[in-house]
Design a protein around this motif. Structure first.
Motif, PDB file in Angstrom:
ATOM      1  N   TRP A  74     -24.481  21.900 -19.825  1.00  0.00           N
ATOM      2  CA  TRP A  74     -23.369  22.186 -20.588  1.00  0.00           C
ATOM      3  C   TRP A  74     -22.135  22.333 -19.400  1.00  0.00           C
ATOM      4  O   TRP A  74     -21.105  22.019 -19.755  1.00  0.00           O
ATOM      5  CB  TRP A  74     -23.596  23.491 -21.275  1.00  0.00           C
TER       6      TRP A  74
ATOM      7  N   SER B 230     -14.810  25.721 -22.687  1.00  0.00           N
ATOM      8  CA  SER B 230     -14.693  25.245 -23.824  1.00  0.00           C
ATOM      9  C   SER B 230     -15.718  25.970 -24.926  1.00  0.00           C
ATOM     10  O   SER B 230     -16.786  26.629 -24.595  1.00  0.00           O
ATOM     11  CB  SER B 230     -15.370  23.590 -23.731  1.00  0.00           C
TER      12      SER B 230
ATOM     13  N   ASP C 198      -9.153  23.887 -24.810  1.00  0.00           N
ATOM     14  CA  ASP C 198      -9.004  22.506 -25.269  1.00  0.00           C
ATOM     15  C   ASP C 198      -7.621  21.871 -25.584  1.00  0.00           C
ATOM     16  O   ASP C 198      -7.296  20.956 -24.817  1.00  0.00           O
ATOM     17  CB  ASP C 198     -10.165  22.105 -26.226  1.00  0.00           C
TER      18      ASP C 198
ATOM     19  N   ASP D 155     -19.872  19.664 -18.237  1.00  0.00           N
ATOM     20  CA  ASP D 155     -18.979  18.686 -18.987  1.00  0.00           C
ATOM     21  C   ASP D 155     -17.823  19.800 -19.517  1.00  0.00           C
ATOM     22  O   ASP D 155     -16.995  19.551 -20.164  1.00  0.00           O
ATOM     23  CB  ASP D 155     -19.351  18.225 -19.976  1.00  0.00           C
ATOM     24  N   HIS D 156     -18.217  21.208 -19.747  1.00  0.00           N
ATOM     25  CA  HIS D 156     -17.464  22.303 -20.538  1.00  0.00           C
ATOM     26  C   HIS D 156     -17.064  23.519 -19.696  1.00  0.00           C
ATOM     27  O   HIS D 156     -16.323  24.022 -20.544  1.00  0.00           O
ATOM     28  CB  HIS D 156     -18.336  22.746 -21.862  1.00  0.00           C
TER      29      HIS D 156
ATOM     30  N   ARG E 245     -24.984  24.958 -24.694  1.00  0.00           N
ATOM     31  CA  ARG E 245     -24.743  26.015 -23.778  1.00  0.00           C
ATOM     32  C   ARG E 245     -25.743  27.119 -23.711  1.00  0.00           C
ATOM     33  O   ARG E 245     -25.925  27.540 -22.737  1.00  0.00           O
ATOM     34  CB  ARG E 245     -23.158  26.808 -24.530  1.00  0.00           C
TER      35      ARG E 245
ATOM     36  N   GLN F 215     -16.853  24.262 -27.478  1.00  0.00           N
ATOM     37  CA  GLN F 215     -17.634  23.129 -27.819  1.00  0.00           C
ATOM     38  C   GLN F 215     -19.007  23.554 -27.665  1.00  0.00           C
ATOM     39  O   GLN F 215     -19.751  23.845 -26.556  1.00  0.00           O
ATOM     40  CB  GLN F 215     -17.215  21.970 -27.619  1.00  0.00           C
ATOM     41  N   GLU F 216     -20.088  22.842 -28.423  1.00  0.00           N
ATOM     42  CA  GLU F 216     -21.342  22.444 -28.041  1.00  0.00           C
ATOM     43  C   GLU F 216     -22.238  23.696 -27.568  1.00  0.00           C
ATOM     44  O   GLU F 216     -22.797  23.850 -26.771  1.00  0.00           O
ATOM     45  CB  GLU F 216     -21.558  21.596 -27.070  1.00  0.00           C
TER      46      GLU F 216
END
Length: 391
Positions: A61, A47, A7, A64-65, A54, A49-50
């Motif tokens: 997921w 990423s 990121d 966006d990632h 995931r 994140q999240e």
């Protein structure tokens, strides 16, 4: 040179690669760009994140990632190298990169930005991977949870809390238990955040067990979905579960390729307040790998813009800015839920993006166009994750 394209690294590369206006109009000012090379062990933004989304809803997921580099319009001027960083020669100003075919190439730099991040459990590893490798791993993780009747989530940070909440939301019939060592989870957040999130976990049927500090497996068991039992150093009886998600925050910096004099006693990169590496005029560090503050919060606080400014200032002889860390974590904890996305301020106050706004406002306009400067649809991108890509 951007070493690590997670990121923080990716956003720094986008800021630095923004080009000049095709029509020179001096009274409008210039937009100087840099020639940028990005080194990544992944063929795109994967990423960290999240985690909860995931492992429970990987299709949502991924959208966006997990995005290949060729889809980012802001990287059109960036040359990306798919390989593993294996060495840094500060005297010659170059990094050594091992490619997928086993060869090693030397990449010179004028300014180096270290953003290689940390490894933390199965979802954040520096392994050199192809698109096929990553897709297979995402599917296998989801399948292992889908077949479990009971799930134990170990850890008290946002990754653990998010995992427990999302597993319970997607599979309400599962017995989901969250074990954390302190009196409350989310200790790095404002206390209001845990008070709020705990009520959400209660509503989802998550069993919460405070005061449980896990005894770590002897092997690399925390780097995959385990099967238990889990033993405790705090004296409780062992806990059994069909699936064990280890999200204990045992981060290890990806700095084996760096000289030891650049690192602190924990292996993180020592930096000044302007994010320059201590003792180096043309090497910077940003993100989880940089020892900026006890929480190493520069990634979460969008230090990528400051980093790009300071790199340009170094090249042009301008004034560098100083990074001011926050002392609490903030942002989303649970990720997108049925009622929208809840984000917490550093003071622990929640505000919500309603469900309708996620796909019509937040993702297309704020994230994809505002933050990432445009992302192409998958059909219009041409991925090449076998070695070299870009210009």
């Amino acid at each position: 040179m951007i070493a690590g394209m997670g990121d923080s690294g990716l956003l720094t590369a986008i800021h630095l690669a923004r080009g000049r206006s095709p029509i020179p109009l001096p009274w409008l000012g210039s937009r100087p760009h840099c020639d940028v090379v990005g080194i990544s062990s992944k063929p795109g933004l994967l990423s960290g994140q999240e985690l909860g989304t995931r492992i429970s809803r990987p299709d949502a997921w991924v959208r966006d990632h997990w995005i290949s580099f060729d889809r980012f319009r802001g990287l059109d001027r960036v040359r990306t190298v798919h390989g593993s960083l294996v060495g840094l020669d500060t005297a010659r100003a170059r990094v050594d990169v091992a490619l997928g075919d086993g060869s090693v190439v030397a990449e010179p730099y004028d300014v180096l930005v270290i953003s290689t991040g940390v490894r933390n459990g199965f979802w954040r590893q520096p392994t050199l991977q192809t698109t096929t490798d990553i897709d297979r791993e995402l599917g296998e993780t989801h399948t292992s949870l889908d077949g479990a009747t009971s799930v134990a989530v170990i850890g008290g940070g946002a990754a653990a809390v998010s995992s427990a909440a999302n597993i319970a939301a997607v599979w309400p019939a599962k017995n989901v238990r969250l074990y954390f060592p302190g009196a409350r989870a989310l200790p790095a957040h404002h206390p209001r955040v845990w008070q709020h999130v705990r009520s959400r976990l209660d509503g989802l049927g998550v069993e919460m067990h405070s005061g449980h500090r896990a005894e770590l497996p002897c092997d690399s068991g925390i780097d995959r979905i385990g099967t238990g039992p889990v033993h405790w150093t705090t004296g409780q009886p062992p806990a059994s579960a069909d699936a064990v998600v280890w999200a204990i925050g045992a981060v290890r910096p990806n700095t084996e390729w760096l000289p030891g004099d650049l690192l602190d006693e924990h292996g993180f990169v020592r930096v000044e307040s302007d994010l320059r590496v201590v003792g180096q005029d043309r090497i910077f560090a940003v993100g989880d790998v940089a020892a900026t503050d006890p929480l190493r919060n520069s990634a979460r606080n969008r230090a990528d813009r400051l980093m790009a400014h300071n790199v340009r200032a170094t090249l042009r002889g301008g004034h560098r800015r100083h990074y001011r860390p926050r002392h609490r974590r903030w942002g989303s904890v649970l990720g997108v839920q049925r009622d929208g996305l809840e984000v917490f301020t550093p003071g622990g106050r929640p505000f919500r993006f309603p469900t309708w706004s996620i796909d019509t406002l937040l993702q297309p306009w704020i994230v994809r166009r505002g933050i990432y400067r445009g992302i192409r649809d998958p059909a219009s991108a041409t991925a090449d994750d076998t070695g070299w890509s870009g210009n």
